[in-house]
Design a protein around this motif. Structure first.
Motif, short mmCIF file in Angstrom:
data_model
loop_
_atom_site.label_atom_id
_atom_site.label_comp_id
_atom_site.label_asym_id
_atom_site.label_seq_id
_atom_site.Cartn_x
_atom_site.Cartn_y
_atom_site.Cartn_z
N HIS A 161 0.80 -1.19 0.06
CA HIS A 161 0.16 -0.12 0.06
C HIS A 161 0.84 1.37 0.00
CE1 HIS A 161 0.94 -0.51 4.17
NE2 HIS A 161 0.93 0.74 4.24
N ASP A 162 0.36 2.33 -0.26
CA ASP A 162 0.96 3.91 -0.24
C ASP A 162 1.46 3.86 1.19
OD1 ASP A 162 2.20 6.24 -0.64
OD2 ASP A 162 0.21 6.97 -1.81
N PRO A 163 2.78 4.09 1.44
CA PRO A 163 3.20 4.26 2.69
C PRO A 163 3.24 5.96 3.12
CG PRO A 163 5.06 4.17 1.29
CD PRO A 163 3.71 4.00 0.28
N LYS A 164 2.33 6.65 2.80
CA LYS A 164 2.22 8.05 3.02
C LYS A 164 2.20 8.16 4.49
CE LYS A 164 2.05 12.00 1.05
NZ LYS A 164 3.11 12.64 0.45
N PRO A 165 1.44 7.41 5.53
CA PRO A 165 1.54 7.60 6.85
C PRO A 165 2.89 7.34 7.43
CG PRO A 165 -0.35 6.30 6.32
CD PRO A 165 0.39 6.36 5.01
N LEU A 166 3.68 6.61 6.79
CA LEU A 166 5.02 6.29 7.04
C LEU A 166 5.88 7.58 6.83
CD1 LEU A 166 7.22 4.47 8.36
CD2 LEU A 166 7.99 3.80 5.90
N PHE A 167 5.54 8.16 5.72
CA PHE A 167 6.34 9.36 5.40
C PHE A 167 6.01 10.29 6.69
CE2 PHE A 167 5.92 13.50 3.78
CZ PHE A 167 7.01 13.94 3.48
N TYR A 168 4.92 10.79 6.94
CA TYR A 168 4.71 11.70 7.77
C TYR A 168 5.16 11.40 9.25
CZ TYR A 168 1.15 13.63 4.74
OH TYR A 168 0.73 14.25 3.48
N GLU A 169 5.28 9.92 9.55
CA GLU A 169 5.98 9.51 10.85
C GLU A 169 7.10 9.87 10.91
OE1 GLU A 169 6.95 5.31 12.75
OE2 GLU A 169 4.78 5.51 11.96
N MET A 170 8.19 9.64 9.80
CA MET A 170 9.53 9.86 9.70
C MET A 170 9.69 11.03 9.63
SD MET A 170 10.94 6.72 9.46
CE MET A 170 12.64 6.85 8.63
N GLN A 171 9.08 12.16 9.04
CA GLN A 171 9.09 13.34 8.87
C GLN A 171 9.26 13.91 10.23
OE1 GLN A 171 6.39 15.82 6.83
NE2 GLN A 171 7.59 16.97 5.73
N ALA A 172 8.17 13.48 11.07
CA ALA A 172 8.02 14.10 12.58
C ALA A 172 9.03 13.51 13.63
CB ALA A 172 6.52 13.78 12.98
N GLU A 173 9.43 12.29 13.31
CA GLU A 173 10.13 11.71 14.54
C GLU A 173 11.76 11.26 14.20
OE1 GLU A 173 8.03 8.08 15.40
OE2 GLU A 173 6.18 9.22 15.90
N VAL A 174 12.16 11.33 12.76
CA VAL A 174 13.44 11.02 12.68
C VAL A 174 14.22 12.25 11.87
CG1 VAL A 174 14.80 9.54 11.33
CG2 VAL A 174 12.75 8.63 12.17
N GLU A 175 15.14 12.99 12.81
CA GLU A 175 15.84 13.97 12.17
C GLU A 175 16.64 13.94 11.03
OE1 GLU A 175 18.97 17.22 14.13
OE2 GLU A 175 17.63 16.10 15.54
N SER A 176 17.25 12.46 11.00
CA SER A 176 17.99 12.29 9.77
C SER A 176 17.33 11.87 8.52
CB SER A 176 19.15 11.23 10.02
OG SER A 176 18.40 9.86 10.40
N PHE A 177 15.70 11.70 8.54
CA PHE A 177 15.25 11.54 7.40
C PHE A 177 15.30 12.73 6.45
CE2 PHE A 177 10.64 11.60 5.55
CZ PHE A 177 11.17 10.58 4.54
N ASP A 178 15.69 12.38 4.96
CA ASP A 178 15.55 13.49 4.18
C ASP A 178 14.12 13.74 3.44
OD1 ASP A 178 15.88 15.46 2.19
OD2 ASP A 178 17.39 14.31 0.88
N ALA A 179 13.24 14.30 4.09
CA ALA A 179 11.54 14.23 3.37
C ALA A 179 11.79 14.93 2.01
CB ALA A 179 10.98 15.13 4.53
N ASP A 180 12.81 15.59 1.51
CA ASP A 180 12.65 16.40 0.27
C ASP A 180 13.23 15.30 -0.71
OD1 ASP A 180 11.81 18.84 1.13
OD2 ASP A 180 13.90 19.48 1.49
#
Length: 77
Positions: free
Chosen positions: A39-58
């Motif tokens: 499935h589309d992991p969009k909720p994971l994207f938001y979780e990573m963006q909010a909780e993982v400083e080293s995640f490059d959301a861009d």
């Protein structure tokens, strides 16, 4: 950029996010985690963006390859 692939389609849903976070944490800066999901992991994207400083959301990308196959790339700064 080096990538580690994690196929989550056969992993029970309650085990997926912990497995993703562990795999992402083991990456070096500049590497990425490629997820194959049913499935589309969009909720994971938001979780990573909010909780993982080293995640490059861009640099996040997701590609739908079929009705039940999504491939997401989660880059690490």
């Amino acid at each position: 950029m080096a990538a580690t692939t994690l196929d989550l389609r056969d992993v029970p849903p309650p085990e997926r996010h912990p497995k993703i976070h562990d795999a992402f944490a083991s990456l070096d800066s500049g590497e990425s985690l490629e997820l194959v999901n049913d499935h589309d992991p969009k909720p994971l994207f938001y979780e990573m963006q909010a909780e993982v400083e080293s995640f490059d959301a861009d640099g996040y990308e997701v590609e739908r390859r079929g009705p039940t196959e999504f491939v997401a790339t989660l880059p690490k700064r």
